[in-house]
Design a protein around this motif. Structure first.
Motif, PDB file in Angstrom:
ATOM      1  N   THR A 119     -30.278  94.722  75.617  1.00 13.86           N
ATOM      2  CA  THR A 119     -29.140  93.928  75.140  1.00 13.86           C
ATOM      3  C   THR A 119     -29.340  92.434  75.347  1.00 13.86           C
ATOM      4  O   THR A 119     -28.585  91.622  74.815  1.00 13.86           O
ATOM      5  CB  THR A 119     -27.858  94.333  75.884  1.00 13.86           C
ATOM      6  OG1 THR A 119     -28.022  94.062  77.284  1.00 13.86           O
ATOM      7  CG2 THR A 119     -27.556  95.809  75.682  1.00 13.86           C
ATOM      8  N   LYS A 156     -28.809  90.888  78.145  1.00 17.51           N
ATOM      9  CA  LYS A 156     -27.861  90.382  79.135  1.00 17.51           C
ATOM     10  C   LYS A 156     -28.561  89.755  80.335  1.00 17.51           C
ATOM     11  O   LYS A 156     -28.144  88.707  80.830  1.00 17.51           O
ATOM     12  CB  LYS A 156     -26.937  91.502  79.603  1.00 17.51           C
ATOM     13  CG  LYS A 156     -25.907  91.928  78.579  1.00 17.51           C
ATOM     14  CD  LYS A 156     -25.008  93.022  79.149  1.00 17.51           C
ATOM     15  CE  LYS A 156     -23.943  93.447  78.147  1.00 17.51           C
ATOM     16  NZ  LYS A 156     -23.064  94.510  78.702  1.00 17.51           N
ATOM     17  N   SER A 158     -28.366  85.797  81.360  1.00 14.05           N
ATOM     18  CA  SER A 158     -27.836  85.430  82.679  1.00 14.05           C
ATOM     19  C   SER A 158     -28.817  84.529  83.418  1.00 14.05           C
ATOM     20  O   SER A 158     -28.421  83.564  84.088  1.00 14.05           O
ATOM     21  CB  SER A 158     -27.558  86.686  83.506  1.00 14.05           C
ATOM     22  OG  SER A 158     -26.518  87.452  82.935  1.00 14.05           O
ATOM     23  N   LEU A 167     -24.945  88.104  71.738  1.00  9.46           N
ATOM     24  CA  LEU A 167     -24.508  87.361  72.915  1.00  9.46           C
ATOM     25  C   LEU A 167     -24.358  85.889  72.566  1.00  9.46           C
ATOM     26  O   LEU A 167     -25.119  85.354  71.763  1.00  9.46           O
ATOM     27  CB  LEU A 167     -25.522  87.508  74.064  1.00  9.46           C
ATOM     28  CG  LEU A 167     -25.725  88.903  74.650  1.00  9.46           C
ATOM     29  CD1 LEU A 167     -26.891  88.882  75.636  1.00  9.46           C
ATOM     30  CD2 LEU A 167     -24.465  89.388  75.346  1.00  9.46           C
ATOM     31  N   ASP A 192     -23.662  95.807  83.050  1.00 10.34           N
ATOM     32  CA  ASP A 192     -23.401  94.433  83.484  1.00 10.34           C
ATOM     33  C   ASP A 192     -23.936  94.184  84.887  1.00 10.34           C
ATOM     34  O   ASP A 192     -23.815  93.071  85.404  1.00 10.34           O
ATOM     35  CB  ASP A 192     -21.895  94.140  83.460  1.00 10.34           C
ATOM     36  CG  ASP A 192     -21.347  94.073  82.048  1.00 10.34           C
ATOM     37  OD1 ASP A 192     -22.093  93.619  81.157  1.00 10.34           O
ATOM     38  OD2 ASP A 192     -20.201  94.483  81.829  1.00 10.34           O
ATOM     39  N   SER A 233     -23.855  91.974  90.098  1.00  4.79           N
ATOM     40  CA  SER A 233     -23.731  91.564  88.698  1.00  4.79           C
ATOM     41  C   SER A 233     -25.023  90.880  88.260  1.00  4.79           C
ATOM     42  O   SER A 233     -25.769  90.333  89.076  1.00  4.79           O
ATOM     43  CB  SER A 233     -22.556  90.600  88.534  1.00  4.79           C
ATOM     44  OG  SER A 233     -22.850  89.354  89.143  1.00  4.79           O
ATOM     45  N   LYS A 234     -25.287  90.918  86.985  1.00  2.00           N
ATOM     46  CA  LYS A 234     -26.506  90.297  86.479  1.00  2.00           C
ATOM     47  C   LYS A 234     -26.493  88.787  86.705  1.00  2.00           C
ATOM     48  O   LYS A 234     -27.546  88.171  86.856  1.00  2.00           O
ATOM     49  CB  LYS A 234     -26.704  90.638  84.997  1.00  2.00           C
ATOM     50  CG  LYS A 234     -27.136  92.091  84.806  1.00  2.00           C
ATOM     51  CD  LYS A 234     -27.446  92.462  83.376  1.00  2.00           C
ATOM     52  CE  LYS A 234     -28.000  93.894  83.316  1.00  2.00           C
ATOM     53  NZ  LYS A 234     -28.284  94.344  81.942  1.00  2.00           N
ATOM     54  N   GLN A 235     -25.303  88.192  86.769  1.00  2.00           N
ATOM     55  CA  GLN A 235     -25.216  86.768  87.086  1.00  2.00           C
ATOM     56  C   GLN A 235     -25.681  86.501  88.521  1.00  2.00           C
ATOM     57  O   GLN A 235     -26.422  85.543  88.780  1.00  2.00           O
ATOM     58  CB  GLN A 235     -23.780  86.268  86.908  1.00  2.00           C
ATOM     59  CG  GLN A 235     -23.297  86.196  85.466  1.00  2.00           C
ATOM     60  CD  GLN A 235     -22.889  87.553  84.906  1.00  2.00           C
ATOM     61  OE1 GLN A 235     -22.772  88.538  85.651  1.00  2.00           O
ATOM     62  NE2 GLN A 235     -22.661  87.614  83.604  1.00  2.00           N
TER      63      GLN A 235
END
Length: 416
Positions: free
Chosen positions: A226, A228, A232, A253, A375, A398-400
């Motif tokens: 995806t 993500k 990030s 995204l 996520d 979280s991916k962040q």
């Protein structure tokens, strides 16, 4: 343009509402500021309370509304000092003609005028008044004084007014004001990051997402990535002060704030853009993209029609993007990724050596809780032997958060 809300989630906005019909817009403004992640407290003058009730702002902000200068419930009765210290920004919207005059004259006879003098935070005013009051020499003189004092003025719009006049004096729409506040804090954070961030002054190139290898004009080979994680990481690198180029496969995204994005489709297209990025300058190359290992040997010119129970398609190997970049004479610091379903650490360690990487982050995409579409993620980071650094376990987050930890790992390896 999208924004990383983590930058502003701890910022405090003290919204002051003065008397005027535009006070109804302030209720919407509270909601917009909250939507963007700001902490909001509201101060109302007595005039403002004639147009809208404090309970409205209490419900929208989630905090008590402040209306009086001397508050016996506040610590030592000095509520105005507490509020002045709490604020990261004092935003007066709408700012009446009377409030502007008080600020310019240095009066302190109510809560708002006292806050104006007591705060060290930046002050923004969004004037709203009758067009003739706006044009009055005294008002313009007061505005010039405030601007000289460092106050930021959000200029009013022109249009029909509640009194029936037409002209300048309308308070801008809440969304526009909230956007300006949001942008201000991001620019301030960026200025700090460009001086003191872990990747300050560095040029980072990141590949992200899947690639698509055409079979015919309507079909292709791809995977479940995806993008993500890569997006990030791009946001985290920018927040750390880097100039970031994101080479993205086909994903749905938004581009992270401040990041330059190049859209690609196939592995060859991604490689071509990656090589061009080296020519433009690259200090760190982060290869998070899930690049298709094979492509169709001959792409059909027209849609392949269904015929029979089987279809044979010849595949050829795609170029290895990360190995190609790592093999360049002026190679950047190379970060690879290994998304595996078994023997994760063994495969990652082998890839680190074979592809001549400086660092590799691996994860088990067979896990439903940290797979491609999740996520969250969890990773193990290995470093090339020359760095003499132990592997790092990045626990599920979280991916962040994982992206921020990866930025720290890159920084630590490069300063070795």
């Amino acid at each position: 343009m999208s924004f990383d809300l983590s930058v502003i989630s701890s910022k405090n906005i003290l919204l002051a509402v003065t008397g005027g019909i535009a006070a109804y817009k302030s209720a919407i403004l509270v909601r917009r500021l909250k939507d963007y992640g700001f902490n909001v407290r509201v101060v109302m003058t007595h005039g403002a309370q004639a147009f809208i009730q404090p309970l409205t702002f209490q419900a929208l902000s989630g905090n008590p509304v402040h209306t009086e200068l001397l508050n016996p419930e506040a610590e030592a009765g000095m509520g105005h000092i507490e509020l002045a210290r709490w604020a990261d920004l004092l935003l007066v919207a709408p700012a009446s003609c009377d409030s502007l005059a008080k600020f310019a004259a240095g009066l302190a006879d109510d809560l708002l005028s006292t806050l104006y003098l007591a705060t060290k935070a930046p002050v923004w005013v969004a004037p709203a008044m009758n067009q003739q009051m706006w044009a009055a020499k005294a008002t313009q003189r007061n505005l010039n004084t405030l601007i000289e004092d460092g106050v930021h003025v959000i200029m009013p719009d022109a249009g029909s007014q509640a009194c029936g006049d037409v002209g300048l004096g309308r308070m801008p729409e809440p969304e526009e004001i909230a956007q300006q506040v949001k942008l201000y804090f991001h620019q301030a954070e960026r200025a700090i990051a460009e001086k003191f961030g872990l990747l300050a002054g560095q040029r980072v190139v990141i590949t992200a997402g899947p690639t698509r290898e055409a079979i015919d004009p309507v079909r292709y080979i791809s995977n479940h990535s995806t993008g993500k994680m890569g997006f990030s990481i791009a946001a985290a690198c920018y927040a750390a002060g880097a100039t970031v180029t994101l080479i993205a496969g086909p994903v749905s995204l938004d581009t992270p704030n401040g990041v330059s994005r190049i859209n690609v489709s196939s592995a060859k297209h991604m490689l071509d853009e990656s090589l061009q990025s080296l020519e433009r300058g690259c200090d760190v190359f982060i290869a998070t993209a899930a690049v298709a290992d094979y492509r169709v040997a001959e792409v059909a010119e027209h849609k392949i029609k269904k015929a029979g129970d089987e279809l044979a398609v010849a595949l050829v190997k795609n170029p290895d993007i990360v190995a190609t970049i790592a093999g360049q004479s002026k190679r950047p610091f190379m970060v690879g990724f290994a998304a595996e379903t078994r023997n994760v650490e063994a495969y990652a360690s082998e890839k680190l050596v074979v592809k001549k990487l400086d660092m590799i982050a691996c994860n088990d995409v067979s896990r439903a809780d940290i797979g491609f579409a999740s996520d969250q993620n969890a990773m193990t980071v290995f470093f090339a032997e020359r760095y003499k650094m132990d592997k790092r376990e990045l626990e599920k987050a979280s991916k962040q958060e994982i992206a921020q930890q990866l930025v720290e790992a890159i920084h630590d390896a490069r300063v070795k």
